[in-house]
Scaffold this active site. Structure first.
Site, PDB file in Angstrom:
ATOM      1  N   ASN A   1      12.236 105.513  15.822  1.00 57.30           N
ATOM      2  CA  ASN A   1      12.992 104.793  16.703  1.00 57.30           C
ATOM      3  C   ASN A   1      14.419 104.492  16.269  1.00 57.30           C
ATOM      4  O   ASN A   1      15.303 104.423  17.051  1.00 57.30           O
ATOM      5  CB  ASN A   1      12.410 103.337  17.042  1.00 57.30           C
ATOM      6  CG  ASN A   1      11.135 103.396  18.082  1.00 57.30           C
ATOM      7  OD1 ASN A   1      10.896 104.484  18.417  1.00 57.30           O
ATOM      8  ND2 ASN A   1      10.534 102.405  17.705  1.00 57.30           N
TER       9      ASN A   1
ATOM     10  N   CYS B   1       6.108 105.913  26.798  1.00 55.99           N
ATOM     11  CA  CYS B   1       4.706 105.310  26.619  1.00 55.99           C
ATOM     12  C   CYS B   1       4.529 104.427  27.929  1.00 55.99           C
ATOM     13  O   CYS B   1       5.534 103.806  28.181  1.00 55.99           O
ATOM     14  CB  CYS B   1       4.451 104.503  25.475  1.00 55.99           C
ATOM     15  SG  CYS B   1       3.806 105.674  23.876  1.00 55.99           S
TER      16      CYS B   1
END
Ligand code: UD1
Length: 429
Positions: free
Chosen positions: A23, A117
């Site tokens: 991330n 996701c």
């Protein structure tokens, strides 16, 4: 179709090294667009989200050089700010950082809505409000393309309704070269937000307060090249800590920043694991029986939602009743039906899961619903008696470098094999 096969019941033993943070690195790669010089980024994890981001940069005209498997040099001098189509952005959430970065560099951007996701509704209203506050005219075009346009982006005060990681990062990218001062109130405090601020400052930006809920940015005209190493992945480290505890193992997790791991460490200790902290490593050992616990996921520094599924798997055999309250996303318990196939006793009601510990899980055919749910399936497979067969493992490749190799090196009986698809025999759902 590739699948992972695990023969469970063997405690993990040994060491594992943690790669760079997914991330963080996706934000750093987007930030490289903000200057015309070469930036050299180290500790880049070799995961599919990174490969796709590098491919997008390459498509947009960047000169991308792989120095070695963990180091890239990027030069965007000849970059063009064409449309970034859905075909490229559909694979991962962080593709929306291209909006902030292209707008920050050129004053305009056209990028298709991001994929990523499926965790329920994932609106981007806070990003849009931030861009508008910086003077962008925002448009929505065919094929889900968002366009931003401004003759002169101007600094501004922005109040976020919730500490969104994505919105905080996108506004930072858009504001570092805007004229004047920007203040982000109610900013996200995650380690990757701090890492991006440090990287931007190494490029000559003036960003202060990252890691608190008030980030101040003084716009600068130009940024310059630099060398920078990405932070280690908090969630990869947490995943192996849980895998060690869940398998009753004894593992040294190397190359971590223990401060980033505090809430995860505390929760594992509450469940009965023993953890010794070193400067850049954590030693996890666990007794045969762990205890149940209560978890509520929330914004940093609270318990991270990205560790919820891994703990969910571990707690299926903990003594007592565990309660997990998902505080960030609407739809993050789908993996529980796969754990039930393995013998777990779980009830889900909206954003709350109640897990009554059972004696043992049984191996089964299961599938990954998303990246972290995939990690949970692997942990469950390590804990279970018998063989577990996991499909849809491309989710795992999005965020974990060679998970199978790392677990095998710690004694797990795990392999990855290409299996011809047999129609009608897939785990339906
Ligand atoms: C990032 C992480 C993801 C992690 C999540 C929460 C990346 C690439 N992904 O996702 O792994 O699970 O943080 O820690 O870093 N929200 C809105 N409007 C917005 C933005 C967010 O309502 O404009 C809501 C979301 O629906 C969610 C919450 O805010 O309920 C947090 O989302 P956010 O922090 O933005 O998550 P992501 O950046 O998508």
């Amino acid at each position: 179709m590739e699948k992972i096969f695990i023969n469970g019941g063997r405690p993990l033993q040994g060491e594992v090294s943690i790669d760079g943070a997914k991330n963080a690195v996706l934000a750093l790669l987007a930030a490289a667009i903000l200057c015309r010089d070469t930036v050299r980024l180290d500790n880049i994890p070799n995961i599919s989200d990174v490969s796709i981001m590098l491919h997008i940069l390459d498509e947009l005209g960047a000169d991308v050089k792989r120095i070695n498997k963990n180091c890239v040099e990027i030069n965007t001098r000849h970059f063009h700010s064409g449309v970034v189509p859905h075909d490229l952005t559909k694979h991962f959430r962080a593709s929306y950082y291209l909006l902030g970065a292209l707008f920050g560099r050129f004053g305009h951007a056209r990028v298709a809505m991001p994929g990523g996701c499926d965790l329920g509704l994932r609106p981007i209203d806070q990003h849009i409000r931030g861009f508008e506050a910086l003077g962008a005219k925002v448009g929505f075009e065919e094929n889900a393309v968002i366009s931003l346009q401004s003759d002169q982006p101007m600094g501004s005060a922005i109040y976020l309704d919730m500490p969104s990681v994505g919105a905080t990062i996108n506004i930072m990218l858009a504001a570092v070269r805007a004229m004047g001062n920007t203040i982000i109130e109610g900013a996200a405090k995650e380690p990757h937000v701090v890492d991006l601020a440090n990287f931007l400052n190494s490029m000559g930006a003036d960003v202060r307060g990252a890691g608190t809920d008030n980030i101040k940015i003084r716009g600068v005209k130009e940024l310059h090249g630099c060398e920078y190493a990405c932070i280690p992945d908090q969630i990869e480290a947490g995943t192996y800590m849980v895998a060690a505890a869940a398998s009753g193992g004894d593992v040294l997790v190397r190359g971590v920043i223990p401060k980033h791991m505090e809430t995860i460490t505390a929760k594992l200790v509450e469940c009965g694991a023993r953890i010794i902290e070193y400067d850049e490593a954590l030693h996890v050992t666990a007794p045969a029986g762990l205890r149940a616990c209560k978890i509520k996921t929330s914004y940093h520094p609270a318990f991270p939602t990205d560790m919820q599924s891994q703990f969910g798997a571990m707690l299926t055999t903990a003594n007592g009743i565990s309660i997990i309250n998902e505080g960030i996303f609407d739809n993050r318990f789908r993996y529980m039906d796969q754990l039930i196939r393995m013998g777990a006793n779980v009830k889900v009601d909206g954003k709350v899961a109640v897990i009554e510990g059972v004696k043992a899980l049984r191996g089964a055919q299961v599938k990954c619903y998303d990246l972290r749910a995939g990690a949970a399936m692997v942990i469950a497979g390590l804990m279970a008696h018998g063989q577990t067969e996991i499909e849809d493992i491309e989710f795992i490749d999005r965020g974990y470098v060679d998970m199978v190799g790392k677990l095998r090196a710690m004694g797990a009986e795990i392999s990855r094999r290409d299996i011809p698809e047999q129609h009608g025999l897939r785990n339906a759902g």
